[in-house]
Design a protein around this motif. Sequence first.
Motif, mmCIF file in Angstrom:
data_model
loop_
_atom_site.group_PDB
_atom_site.id
_atom_site.type_symbol
_atom_site.label_atom_id
_atom_site.label_comp_id
_atom_site.label_asym_id
_atom_site.label_seq_id
_atom_site.Cartn_x
_atom_site.Cartn_y
_atom_site.Cartn_z
ATOM 1 N N HIS A 1 4.090 6.256 -5.155
ATOM 2 C CA HIS A 1 4.324 6.395 -6.585
ATOM 3 C C HIS A 1 3.082 6.766 -7.373
ATOM 4 O O HIS A 1 3.129 6.896 -8.586
ATOM 5 C CB HIS A 1 4.928 5.097 -7.136
ATOM 6 C CG HIS A 1 6.293 4.815 -6.611
ATOM 7 N ND1 HIS A 1 6.508 4.189 -5.402
ATOM 8 C CD2 HIS A 1 7.512 5.109 -7.101
ATOM 9 C CE1 HIS A 1 7.811 4.099 -5.181
ATOM 10 N NE2 HIS A 1 8.446 4.652 -6.192
ATOM 11 N N ALA A 2 1.954 6.925 -6.683
ATOM 12 C CA ALA A 2 0.688 7.175 -7.382
ATOM 13 C C ALA A 2 0.745 8.409 -8.278
ATOM 14 O O ALA A 2 0.284 8.383 -9.416
ATOM 15 C CB ALA A 2 -0.442 7.318 -6.378
ATOM 16 N N SER B 1 3.104 9.768 -9.848
ATOM 17 C CA SER B 1 3.894 9.677 -11.076
ATOM 18 C C SER B 1 3.481 8.499 -11.954
ATOM 19 O O SER B 1 4.230 8.060 -12.822
ATOM 20 C CB SER B 1 5.384 9.580 -10.731
ATOM 21 O OG SER B 1 5.555 8.655 -9.687
ATOM 22 N N ASP B 2 2.264 7.992 -11.753
ATOM 23 C CA ASP B 2 1.751 6.882 -12.560
ATOM 24 C C ASP B 2 0.780 7.436 -13.592
ATOM 25 O O ASP B 2 -0.383 7.704 -13.279
ATOM 26 C CB ASP B 2 1.050 5.858 -11.646
ATOM 27 C CG ASP B 2 0.566 4.631 -12.390
ATOM 28 O OD1 ASP B 2 0.462 4.651 -13.642
ATOM 29 O OD2 ASP B 2 0.273 3.619 -11.730
ATOM 30 N N PRO B 3 1.226 7.606 -14.849
ATOM 31 C CA PRO B 3 0.388 8.263 -15.856
ATOM 32 C C PRO B 3 -0.941 7.551 -16.110
ATOM 33 O O PRO B 3 -1.960 8.194 -16.324
ATOM 34 C CB PRO B 3 1.247 8.249 -17.119
ATOM 35 C CG PRO B 3 2.623 7.991 -16.665
ATOM 36 C CD PRO B 3 2.524 7.193 -15.405
ATOM 37 N N LEU B 4 -0.931 6.221 -16.107
ATOM 38 C CA LEU B 4 -2.174 5.511 -16.400
ATOM 39 C C LEU B 4 -3.145 5.600 -15.231
ATOM 40 O O LEU B 4 -4.351 5.461 -15.395
ATOM 41 C CB LEU B 4 -1.882 4.042 -16.743
ATOM 42 C CG LEU B 4 -1.258 3.813 -18.118
ATOM 43 C CD1 LEU B 4 -0.736 2.388 -18.236
ATOM 44 C CD2 LEU B 4 -2.243 4.110 -19.230
ATOM 45 N N LEU B 5 -2.622 5.856 -14.045
ATOM 46 C CA LEU B 5 -3.463 5.937 -12.856
ATOM 47 C C LEU B 5 -4.099 7.319 -12.721
ATOM 48 O O LEU B 5 -5.303 7.445 -12.516
ATOM 49 C CB LEU B 5 -2.641 5.618 -11.606
ATOM 50 C CG LEU B 5 -3.389 5.550 -10.279
ATOM 51 C CD1 LEU B 5 -4.327 4.368 -10.253
ATOM 52 C CD2 LEU B 5 -2.407 5.447 -9.122
ATOM 53 N N MET C 1 0.834 -1.212 0.000
ATOM 54 C CA MET C 1 0.000 0.000 0.000
ATOM 55 C C MET C 1 0.861 1.251 0.000
ATOM 56 O O MET C 1 0.588 2.209 -0.706
ATOM 57 C CB MET C 1 -0.904 0.007 1.236
ATOM 58 C CG MET C 1 -2.124 -0.858 1.075
ATOM 59 S SD MET C 1 -2.911 -1.206 2.646
ATOM 60 C CE MET C 1 -3.167 0.437 3.278
ATOM 61 N N TYR D 1 3.933 1.595 -1.065
ATOM 62 C CA TYR D 1 4.606 1.773 -2.354
ATOM 63 C C TYR D 1 3.653 2.421 -3.357
ATOM 64 O O TYR D 1 4.018 3.349 -4.080
ATOM 65 C CB TYR D 1 5.122 0.434 -2.884
ATOM 66 C CG TYR D 1 5.979 0.593 -4.131
ATOM 67 C CD1 TYR D 1 5.399 0.636 -5.402
ATOM 68 C CD2 TYR D 1 7.359 0.725 -4.035
ATOM 69 C CE1 TYR D 1 6.178 0.813 -6.534
ATOM 70 C CE2 TYR D 1 8.144 0.899 -5.165
ATOM 71 C CZ TYR D 1 7.548 0.942 -6.410
ATOM 72 O OH TYR D 1 8.326 1.125 -7.526
ATOM 73 N N CYS D 2 2.412 1.912 -3.390
ATOM 74 C CA CYS D 2 1.399 2.462 -4.309
ATOM 75 C C CYS D 2 1.193 3.948 -4.040
ATOM 76 O O CYS D 2 1.149 4.766 -4.956
ATOM 77 C CB CYS D 2 0.056 1.747 -4.124
ATOM 78 S SG CYS D 2 -0.052 0.200 -5.001
ATOM 79 N N ASN E 1 1.034 13.409 -23.313
ATOM 80 C CA ASN E 1 1.079 11.994 -23.661
ATOM 81 C C ASN E 1 1.205 11.845 -25.168
ATOM 82 O O ASN E 1 0.291 12.206 -25.902
ATOM 83 C CB ASN E 1 -0.179 11.280 -23.154
ATOM 84 C CG ASN E 1 -0.067 9.772 -23.302
ATOM 85 O OD1 ASN E 1 0.559 9.268 -24.230
ATOM 86 N ND2 ASN E 1 -0.669 9.050 -22.376
ATOM 87 N N PRO E 2 2.347 11.319 -25.633
ATOM 88 C CA PRO E 2 2.565 11.239 -27.079
ATOM 89 C C PRO E 2 1.549 10.362 -27.803
ATOM 90 O O PRO E 2 1.369 10.499 -29.001
ATOM 91 C CB PRO E 2 3.967 10.648 -27.189
ATOM 92 C CG PRO E 2 4.220 9.992 -25.874
ATOM 93 C CD PRO E 2 3.448 10.741 -24.850
ATOM 94 N N PHE E 3 0.894 9.476 -27.053
ATOM 95 C CA PHE E 3 -0.068 8.608 -27.706
ATOM 96 C C PHE E 3 -1.448 9.245 -27.821
ATOM 97 O O PHE E 3 -2.270 8.814 -28.618
ATOM 98 C CB PHE E 3 -0.169 7.260 -26.980
ATOM 99 C CG PHE E 3 1.075 6.437 -27.124
ATOM 100 C CD1 PHE E 3 1.914 6.238 -26.047
ATOM 101 C CD2 PHE E 3 1.414 5.885 -28.350
ATOM 102 C CE1 PHE E 3 3.072 5.487 -26.182
ATOM 103 C CE2 PHE E 3 2.573 5.125 -28.501
ATOM 104 C CZ PHE E 3 3.413 4.941 -27.410
ATOM 105 N N LYS E 4 -1.696 10.241 -26.990
ATOM 106 C CA LYS E 4 -2.998 10.905 -27.088
ATOM 107 C C LYS E 4 -2.878 12.026 -28.119
ATOM 108 O O LYS E 4 -2.082 12.936 -27.944
ATOM 109 C CB LYS E 4 -3.387 11.502 -25.727
ATOM 110 C CG LYS E 4 -3.810 10.467 -24.715
ATOM 111 C CD LYS E 4 -4.293 11.131 -23.439
ATOM 112 C CE LYS E 4 -4.745 10.083 -22.440
ATOM 113 N NZ LYS E 4 -5.053 10.659 -21.130
ATOM 114 N N ASP E 5 -3.654 11.932 -29.168
ATOM 115 C CA ASP E 5 -3.548 12.955 -30.215
ATOM 116 C C ASP E 5 -4.126 14.266 -29.737
ATOM 117 O O ASP E 5 -5.136 14.287 -29.050
ATOM 118 C CB ASP E 5 -4.303 12.509 -31.468
ATOM 119 C CG ASP E 5 -3.619 11.310 -32.118
ATOM 120 O OD1 ASP E 5 -4.307 10.330 -32.425
ATOM 121 O OD2 ASP E 5 -2.387 11.386 -32.248
#
Lengths: 78, 380
Positions: A52-53, A55-59, A46, A48-49, A67-71
């Motif tokens: 680092h929460a 700096s977790d882009p997907l979270l 818990m 650790y989560c 985000n280079p993948f989001k146009d």
Amino acid sequence: MNMSTTNNIAQARKLVEQLRIEAGIERIKVIILVIYFVSKAAADLMSYCEQHARSDPLLVGVPTSENPFKDKKPCIIL
Amino acid sequence: QLRRCKPLHWPSLPAQRKYMRSPLIPEMATQEVQLNETLAHLKTESETLKTKLEEERAKLHDVELHQVAEKVEALGQFVMKTRRTLKGHGNKVLCMDWCKDKRRIVSSSQDGKVIVWDAFTTNKEHAVTMPCTWVMACAYAPSGCAVACGGLDNKCSVYPLSLDKNENLAAKKKSVAMHTNYLSACSFTNSDMQILTSSGDGTCALWDVESGQLLQSFHGHAADVLCLDLAPSETGNTFVSGGCDKKANVWDMRSGQCIQSFETHESDINSVRYYPSGDAFASGSDDATCRLYDLRADREVAIYSKESIIFGVSSVDFSLSGRLLFGGYNDYTINVWDVLKGTRVSILFGHENRVSTLRVSPDGTAFCTGSWDHTLRIWA
């Protein structure tokens, strides 16, 4: 009757009695140890989560511009 | 260092002994029979006590991660969708890996092709045709200058990537690993110099890339080994493997010893992945569940499952903080799990066949899936 065979039985009886007592103590030890280990391990996961929460882009999601993948949205010409 | 519970030291009962070869006096014969009976009875009783103790241990399911995590804030809604679709494989995509540069991807397919993509632009940068079909494993070298792959050829080969796109990559191919059955997974260690492999022959092995020499072999699985993952570099020289024997084994790379083993899945383990801190790992199995095993508690601490999920998990990976677990399933979906609370936070649709492989990008901004529908998708 052979003395050593009598001793053997007495020894075996003592052993079983000892085992009964040990089993009782060990059972409690095992319960305490396992609960301690699992709750400590869970607390570490818990922590650790949490650390680092941010700096977790997907979270947390990152802005489209980062985000280079989001146009990027095309501009609307009025 | 937390100590694991040691098994109880069971002193052995005195062995039965024959005091006389042939009884000289009849009463002594009867007594000998009685003594042996008593000893046998006592032995049985001690066995019963041993079994009872093991049963008590097994009953301790009540402390689980999600209970400890009750006080953690719940996650909000997630919006993740396909941002890129990589088309080009002629058959099922079986494996993929990210390059450390966070934009290149290597993928391998049933049609024998291995393709290197630029995921930002979806352009293909390199393509190699392997001499075999079913290239089940591929990996990017840490330097980004080579890729490794293999499958039904029982080998793992390394292809240096040339800057010249016209150069025939197959010409520089280096055969590194040789197994006696299919190659199921491969991974470079923290340099381009060593490769770790797992195989249908039931073993894992560590190889020197330059010489092709076998450095260490890992025996202990009772059936095909399907997956492996290296511990994050900070936590030292270990790796975890999963197999058709339903076991997940943790190995010491230097000695070849299996240091921990977990057997709670009910079917083949298709994927294993370390938690970012290295203190735990997740697994995905044909039994339709993902599970989390904590290495210091030495047990399973969470199961990620739902009654409505009945298809096997092919591949799992964590988000950067370890809070999210992504699972690719044979029912074409991706399920996203809250690792701490054990609940599903999202289900993603898009692939038109099984999801066979899934990896989060090195900087955690996206994850990539490969599917039997011949495509790869980038999600963010």
